[in-house]
Every structure is written in structure tokens, then in C-alpha cells.
Design an enzyme around this catalytic site. Structure first.
Site, PDB file in Angstrom:
ATOM      1  N   GLY A 141       0.839  -1.193   0.000  1.00  0.00           N
ATOM      2  CA  GLY A 141       0.000   0.000   0.000  1.00  0.00           C
ATOM      3  C   GLY A 141       0.872   1.240   0.000  1.00  0.00           C
ATOM      4  O   GLY A 141       2.036   1.215  -0.409  1.00  0.00           O
ATOM      5  N   ARG A 142       0.332   2.344   0.485  1.00  0.00           N
ATOM      6  CA  ARG A 142       1.088   3.603   0.492  1.00  0.00           C
ATOM      7  C   ARG A 142       2.398   3.481   1.254  1.00  0.00           C
ATOM      8  O   ARG A 142       3.449   3.911   0.788  1.00  0.00           O
ATOM      9  CB  ARG A 142       0.237   4.712   1.129  1.00  0.00           C
ATOM     10  CG  ARG A 142      -0.938   5.165   0.281  1.00  0.00           C
ATOM     11  CD  ARG A 142      -1.753   6.181   1.050  1.00  0.00           C
ATOM     12  NE  ARG A 142      -2.841   6.715   0.257  1.00  0.00           N
ATOM     13  CZ  ARG A 142      -3.926   7.278   0.775  1.00  0.00           C
ATOM     14  NH1 ARG A 142      -4.050   7.338   2.086  1.00  0.00           N
ATOM     15  NH2 ARG A 142      -4.868   7.767  -0.002  1.00  0.00           N
ATOM     16  N   ILE A 143       2.320   2.892   2.447  1.00  0.00           N
ATOM     17  CA  ILE A 143       3.523   2.783   3.273  1.00  0.00           C
ATOM     18  C   ILE A 143       4.513   1.807   2.652  1.00  0.00           C
ATOM     19  O   ILE A 143       5.719   2.076   2.591  1.00  0.00           O
ATOM     20  CB  ILE A 143       3.152   2.384   4.707  1.00  0.00           C
ATOM     21  CG1 ILE A 143       2.359   3.511   5.379  1.00  0.00           C
ATOM     22  CG2 ILE A 143       4.402   2.067   5.525  1.00  0.00           C
ATOM     23  CD1 ILE A 143       1.781   3.158   6.737  1.00  0.00           C
ATOM     24  N   ARG A 165      -1.932  -8.649  -2.096  1.00  0.00           N
ATOM     25  CA  ARG A 165      -3.135  -9.369  -2.520  1.00  0.00           C
ATOM     26  C   ARG A 165      -3.540  -9.045  -3.955  1.00  0.00           C
ATOM     27  O   ARG A 165      -4.137  -9.856  -4.634  1.00  0.00           O
ATOM     28  CB  ARG A 165      -4.291  -9.054  -1.565  1.00  0.00           C
ATOM     29  CG  ARG A 165      -4.160  -9.710  -0.207  1.00  0.00           C
ATOM     30  CD  ARG A 165      -5.324  -9.357   0.688  1.00  0.00           C
ATOM     31  NE  ARG A 165      -5.404  -7.934   0.977  1.00  0.00           N
ATOM     32  CZ  ARG A 165      -6.306  -7.377   1.769  1.00  0.00           C
ATOM     33  NH1 ARG A 165      -7.222  -8.129   2.351  1.00  0.00           N
ATOM     34  NH2 ARG A 165      -6.302  -6.072   1.990  1.00  0.00           N
ATOM     35  N   ILE A 221       6.596  -2.842  11.160  1.00  0.00           N
ATOM     36  CA  ILE A 221       6.090  -1.502  11.489  1.00  0.00           C
ATOM     37  C   ILE A 221       4.573  -1.456  11.267  1.00  0.00           C
ATOM     38  O   ILE A 221       3.993  -0.386  11.199  1.00  0.00           O
ATOM     39  CB  ILE A 221       6.799  -0.410  10.653  1.00  0.00           C
ATOM     40  CG1 ILE A 221       6.847  -0.760   9.152  1.00  0.00           C
ATOM     41  CG2 ILE A 221       8.221  -0.209  11.163  1.00  0.00           C
ATOM     42  CD1 ILE A 221       5.659  -0.445   8.361  1.00  0.00           C
ATOM     43  N   ARG A 251       1.370  -3.918  12.634  1.00  0.00           N
ATOM     44  CA  ARG A 251       0.706  -4.137  13.920  1.00  0.00           C
ATOM     45  C   ARG A 251       1.393  -5.308  14.601  1.00  0.00           C
ATOM     46  O   ARG A 251       1.848  -6.254  13.952  1.00  0.00           O
ATOM     47  CB  ARG A 251      -0.788  -4.418  13.733  1.00  0.00           C
ATOM     48  CG  ARG A 251      -1.615  -3.183  13.433  1.00  0.00           C
ATOM     49  CD  ARG A 251      -1.693  -2.254  14.629  1.00  0.00           C
ATOM     50  NE  ARG A 251      -2.521  -1.082  14.404  1.00  0.00           N
ATOM     51  CZ  ARG A 251      -2.056   0.131  14.102  1.00  0.00           C
ATOM     52  NH1 ARG A 251      -0.747   0.310  13.958  1.00  0.00           N
ATOM     53  NH2 ARG A 251      -2.879   1.154  13.947  1.00  0.00           N
ATOM     54  N   GLU A 275       1.008  -4.845  23.176  1.00  0.00           N
ATOM     55  CA  GLU A 275       1.529  -3.524  23.465  1.00  0.00           C
ATOM     56  C   GLU A 275       0.740  -2.826  24.574  1.00  0.00           C
ATOM     57  O   GLU A 275      -0.489  -2.889  24.570  1.00  0.00           O
ATOM     58  CB  GLU A 275       1.450  -2.716  22.163  1.00  0.00           C
ATOM     59  CG  GLU A 275       2.277  -1.482  22.109  1.00  0.00           C
ATOM     60  CD  GLU A 275       2.316  -0.908  20.697  1.00  0.00           C
ATOM     61  OE1 GLU A 275       2.059   0.295  20.555  1.00  0.00           O
ATOM     62  OE2 GLU A 275       2.588  -1.670  19.749  1.00  0.00           O
ATOM     63  N   HIS A 320       6.992   2.143  19.510  1.00  0.00           N
ATOM     64  CA  HIS A 320       5.958   2.581  18.563  1.00  0.00           C
ATOM     65  C   HIS A 320       6.180   4.041  18.140  1.00  0.00           C
ATOM     66  O   HIS A 320       5.338   4.915  18.350  1.00  0.00           O
ATOM     67  CB  HIS A 320       4.567   2.411  19.174  1.00  0.00           C
ATOM     68  CG  HIS A 320       3.494   2.241  18.128  1.00  0.00           C
ATOM     69  ND1 HIS A 320       2.505   1.310  18.237  1.00  0.00           N
ATOM     70  CD2 HIS A 320       3.267   2.889  16.958  1.00  0.00           C
ATOM     71  CE1 HIS A 320       1.697   1.384  17.174  1.00  0.00           C
ATOM     72  NE2 HIS A 320       2.148   2.338  16.383  1.00  0.00           N
ATOM     73  N   GLY A 328       6.494   5.051  15.013  1.00  0.00           N
ATOM     74  CA  GLY A 328       6.153   5.194  13.601  1.00  0.00           C
ATOM     75  C   GLY A 328       5.828   6.594  13.124  1.00  0.00           C
ATOM     76  O   GLY A 328       6.357   7.057  12.115  1.00  0.00           O
TER      77      GLY A 328
END
Length: 317
Positions: free
Chosen positions: A156-158, A179, A235, A237, A266, A284, A286
Site C-alpha cells: 500500500g502507500r507505506i 493481494r 512496522i 501491527r 503492546e 511505537h 512510527g
């Protein structure tokens, strides 16, 4: 003015924007909401801005069809802590903050790749403890990433932002598993299966959404399919990785190392994981940059404003 409930303290710029359009109630605690707090918020406020850890599960929405709140404007791109279908059934819409988090999260992935491969955290601990005895040719030899293969799971974008950094910044060959097919503006090759990616990548980066579909996507079987020198970077979940299986793989030297910014339960991080030298652990981080968190917060507030003004939501999920 409409009533807005913000579940954690946000940057001042965001709060000022919210206060210009709403009567704002800001919760003082930095811990996740409890079930009773979530249900009360749905009853008392027109809009709620929740975030990671505020577990709006299906039972929270039971009997909330006539509640005051009609929008959860989530602070964050990930929304697996919200049962969107249950919210929708109760007449409550959910929005998120995509785009704002992309580059900052990709930066953290790149940092973890380098830290893990080049043993940076281990080296810093050596210096801080006063045990460093000086440079020598075979000290703390790590893995040079230039010319190696970066395998990205989730494009995806990340994932795409990570791919650009890995290829153009580090000179890595990029492969990915996704996918669906992607039209990309960089050299990257899609592989047919996760197993194929794991078997050839020198660095595996997880950038998939959270949720039941991806829970324990990486377990003992997948870790054993990785190359012995390869590094796993997460990075996405925490529960995308079976943490117990990862600990076993790291303890047994089955993989070269790991870099984690997220954890399965977490903020609890198992002592066994904390004791290991071949894993880099971040709290965390990010999106932990002021301008990024401001952009995220402003996006959440803009969704709230659009909702109150009867306009189309900017980022519905």
C-alpha cells in the site's frame, strides 16, 4: 456548538483547531479507554476522536443505535481497534488519517532495517555500558544492505514508500507480496506467494494492515522459511507476528535479527524479547514527529467538521 470528545492529548495546533469548531472535552489520561468510558462517550458526545488502543469492539456498540455519537474520527491510519461493521450497524461512521502517516512510518522502517542489519542498537549498548574496547577489523560485523533483496509484505502507500527508500536510498532490489497487482513508479517485482518472498529476501518488511486476516501472518513456519542471515522488520501491527515464535527463532539463531516498532500485547514487551541482543526494539515511534502528529490530528478534526456541517467525509473507511 457540537460536543467533541478527544481520548488522548493531541498537539496544541490540533486542539486549537478543534476548539474553534466544537465544545471540546479532552481526556487527561494517556492510557486506552475502558469499555465503560467508550460507551459513555458514545452517549454524551456528537463526535469522538479515538486512537490506537481504544478497543471499540462489537459489544461497545450494543444498544447504541440511538446514541448521540455518529462519528468516530480515528487518529491514525490503522483502525483494527474499531469494529467498523458493528459501528456501521449502530449507525456510526468511522474515518481515519491516511497519507499523513506514510513517509514518517516508512522512515522508521528504513531506520529499523539499518539498525538491525548493522547491529546499531547492540553497538550503542556496548558503548553506553563502557565495555567497548576499541575498533578492530572483525568487531560487530553486520549485514550490508546495498545490493541485497528487500521483501515487502503489503504494498500500500507505506509499503511503496519503503520500497522507494530501499531501492533509491540503499540500492536494494525490491520484491513484494500483495493481494492485488500494483502499478508502481519504481523497479519492484511482485512475487506469487509469501513463501517465495521469505525464501529469497535478505530483509523482510511487514507493512500490512492489522486485523483478523493478518493476525499471526508470520509464525514459526514462515520464520523457518526465511534465510538464516535475513532480518524481519515490523512496522505494521504487533499481532501480525507470532511473538513467541519470533523469540524462539531469534534465540535459536534461525534468522539474522529483527527490528520491531510494534508488539503483540503492546505496551507489554516480553522479558525474553528484551533480553535478546539480535533484536532492535522501539516504542511505537512510527509517526512520532510533531508535524506528522499535527497533520494526523488536523485530518481527524477536518473529518469531524465535515460530519457536523453535513458535508462528505474526507476519509471514510
Amino acid at each position: 456548538m457540537s460536543e467533541l470528545y478527544i481520548t488522548r492529548t493531541l498537539p496544541q495546533k490540533v486542539l486549537r483547531k478543534a476548539e474553534a469548531h466544537f465544545n471540546v472535552t479532552l481526556r487527561a489520561q494517556t492510557t486506552p479507554l475502558k469499555k465503560g468510558e467508550m460507551r459513555a462517550a458514545l452517549v454524551l458526545y456528537d463526535v469522538v476522536i479515538p486512537t490506537l488502543g481504544d478497543m471499540f469492539s462489537a459489544d461497545v456498540f450494543e444498544g447504541m443505535e440511538d446514541a448521540r455519537c455518529r462519528l468516530l474520527a480515528n487518529f491514525g491510519v490503522g483502525y483494527n481497534h474499531i469494529d467498523v461493521e458493528a459501528a456501521r450497524a449502530a449507525g456510526i461512521t468511522v474515518t481515519n488519517t491516511p497519507g499523513a502517516v506514510t513517509d514518517a512510518t516508512a522512515d522508521i522502517a528504513l531506520m529499523l532495517m539499518l539498525m538491525s542489519a548493522r547491529r546499531a542498537a547492540e553497538g550503542e549498548r556496548l558503548v553506553r555500558t563502557g565495555k567497548w574496547t576499541g575498533w578492530h577489523p572483525t568487531q560487530m560485523l553486520g549485514l550490508h544492505l546495498g545490493g541485497k533483496t528487500c521483501g515487502i509484505v503489503g504494498m500500500g502507500r507505506i509499503g511503496q514508500a519503503i520500497a522507494r527508500r530501499a531501492h533509491f536510498g540503499l540500492g536494494m532490489d525490491v520484491i513484494y507480496h500483495n493481494r492485488s497487482a500494483k502499478s508502481l513508479d519504481m523497479p519492484a517485482r511482485q512475487v506469487g506467494s509469501l513463501e517465495e518472498l521469505l525464501g529469497v529476501a535478505d530483509c523482510v518488511v511487514l507493512a500490512v494492515p492489522g486485523g483478523e486476516e493478518t493476525r499471526h501472518l508470520i509464525g514459526a513456519k514462515e520464520l523457518s522459511a526465511m534465510r538464516p542471515h535475513a532480518h524481519l522488520i515490523n512496522i505494521s501491527r504487533g499481532d501480525v507476528v507470532d511473538e513467541a515464535a519470533l523469540i524462539a527463532a531469534l534465540e535459536g539463531g534461525e534468522i539474522g535479527g529483527a527490528g520491531l516498532d510494534v508488539y503483540e500485547k503492546e505496551p507489554q514487551v516480553p522479558e525474553a524479547l528484551r533480553k535478546l541482543q539480535n533484536v532492535t526494539l522501539l516504542p511505537h515511534l512510527g509517526t512520532a514527529a510533531l508535524d506528522v502528529r499535527e497533520e494526523m490530528g488536523l485530518m481527524a478534526v477536518e473529518n469531524a467538521i465535515a460530519h457536523i456541517e453535513g458535508r462528505a467525509l474526507i476519509n471514510p473507511v
